[in-house]
Write an enzyme that holds these catalytic residues in place. Structure first.
Site, PDB file in Angstrom:
ATOM      1  N   LYS A  52       0.736  -1.378   0.178  1.00  0.00           N
ATOM      2  CA  LYS A  52       0.227  -0.169   0.249  1.00  0.00           C
ATOM      3  C   LYS A  52       1.053   1.313  -0.044  1.00  0.00           C
ATOM      4  CE  LYS A  52      -3.330  -2.273   1.665  1.00  0.00           C
ATOM      5  NZ  LYS A  52      -4.175  -2.816   3.204  1.00  0.00           N
ATOM      6  N   GLN A  96      -4.775  -1.628   9.384  1.00  0.00           N
ATOM      7  CA  GLN A  96      -4.859  -3.424   8.989  1.00  0.00           C
ATOM      8  C   GLN A  96      -5.664  -4.293   9.541  1.00  0.00           C
ATOM      9  OE1 GLN A  96      -2.972  -4.168   5.948  1.00  0.00           O
ATOM     10  NE2 GLN A  96      -4.025  -5.467   6.073  1.00  0.00           N
ATOM     11  N   ASP A 119     -11.402   2.063   4.054  1.00  0.00           N
ATOM     12  CA  ASP A 119     -12.004   0.846   4.122  1.00  0.00           C
ATOM     13  C   ASP A 119     -13.373   0.500   3.845  1.00  0.00           C
ATOM     14  OD1 ASP A 119      -9.367  -0.926   3.943  1.00  0.00           O
ATOM     15  OD2 ASP A 119      -9.271  -1.226   5.412  1.00  0.00           O
TER      16      ASP A 119
END
Ligand code: NDP
Length: 281
Positions: A52, A96, A119
């Protein structure tokens, strides 16, 4: 033999367009910024985070990496999320997953400002998806749809079977297919006669996490098959669909790797750019 839905190539195309958009935003005085928070040392998570960060660099996004030790407490993590919520350089926040067992994942995800939730896991954003007014669509489901769109799949009235009902993949994918006017069946570990259910599908999305669970002879001839699964078998990565046999019958199929995986990161970048645009009004 099925045509491949090439996620690597499509992701490259998406990123090329995003790079230009980022350059334009920078000219207008806004550098899209993504904060990535990693707690602990899960090797797979560390790989995702690195990739990322690398993609942010390539596209010209600012990135703010926060790597915290596995012993980090809930309060400390919440304080960091608050800090990132308030930081105007940060347009997107990604925590994450999975988090260590000592931390309540849902509480942390709900603390993220929904306008920075790139997200798309915040209940507000999932709710908006459900009512047909999406803000940030979760990245993997968005990638699945982009692949099907690129394959010119006909959705209206078609039977779509989504195998897997997780909050991050299966459920959002089913909502997105429903919004395209598919008749959607969601299958899961308690579904009876899964093979028969899949046999009636014009579109199959497999998001289970069981190597080659979906057999080739379950695939209706001419179906579109998207394989989200990533399973390590020895040295190899395989999907949830028995690729070779399924490709004999499907019209379109994604490979693993090189299908949904690269699209997920591209969609994260797209969501971050959209978040930056939100600040422009
Ligand atoms: P989860 O473990 O959260 O969910 C798995 C789902 O599969 C559950 O709904 C479960 O049912 C269902 N399931 C389990 N066993 C069976 C079975 N035998 N028959 C039918 N359904 C079953 O997984 P995720 O959704 O997070 O991920 C799924 C896969 O996708 C994994 O391989 C993961 O690595 C991969 N993935 C890939 C991404 C990418 O970028 N390519 C991103 C995210 C995930 P139940 O609800 O009843 O338990």
């Amino acid at each position: 033999m099925a045509e491949l839905m090439d996620g690597k190539a499509l992701a490259k195309e998406v990123k090329r367009a995003l790079k230009q958009e980022v350059a334009q935003l920078i000219e207008q005085g806004v550098t899209p910024g993504l904060a990535v928070v990693l707690v602990g040392e899960d090797p797979a998570s560390a790989v995702y985070v690195r990739s990322k960060t690398r993609t942010c660099k390539r596209l010209g996004l600012a990135h703010f990496d926060h790597v915290l030790p596995a012993e980090t407490g809930q309060a400390q993590l919440m304080a960091l999320v608050d800090e990132l919520n308030a930081d105007t350089r940060v347009h997107g926040i990604l925590v994450q997953l999975p988090l260590p067992n000592t931390i309540d994942e849902a509480t942390v995800l709900e603390r993220i400002d929904p306008r920075k939730d790139v997200d798309g896991f915040h209940p507000e954003n999932l709710g908006r998806l459900m009512i047909g007014e999406p803000r940030f669509v979760p990245c993997t489901p968005a990638g699945v749809m982009r692949l099907l769109d690129a394959g010119n799949v006909d959705y209206v009235g078609k039977h779509a079977v989504v195998v897997g009902r997780s909050r991050i993949v299966g459920k959002p994918v089913a909502q997105l297919l429903l919004a395209r006017h598919c008749t959607v069946t969601m299958a899961h570990s308690r579904t009876r006669d899964l093979d028969e259910v899949v046999r009636s599908a014009d579109i199959v999305v497999a998001a289970v996490g069981r190597a080659e669970l979906v057999k080739g002879d379950w695939i209706k001839p001419g179906a579109a098959v998207v394989d989200v699964g990533i399973n390590r078998v020895g040295e190899k990565l395989v999907g949830d669909v028995a690729f070779e046999a399924a490709a004999e019958r499907a019209a379109l199929i994604t490979p693993v790797p090189g299908g949904v995986g690269p699209m997920t990161i591209a969609m994260l970048m797209e969501n971050t750019v959209s978040a930056a645009k939100l600040t422009l009004g």
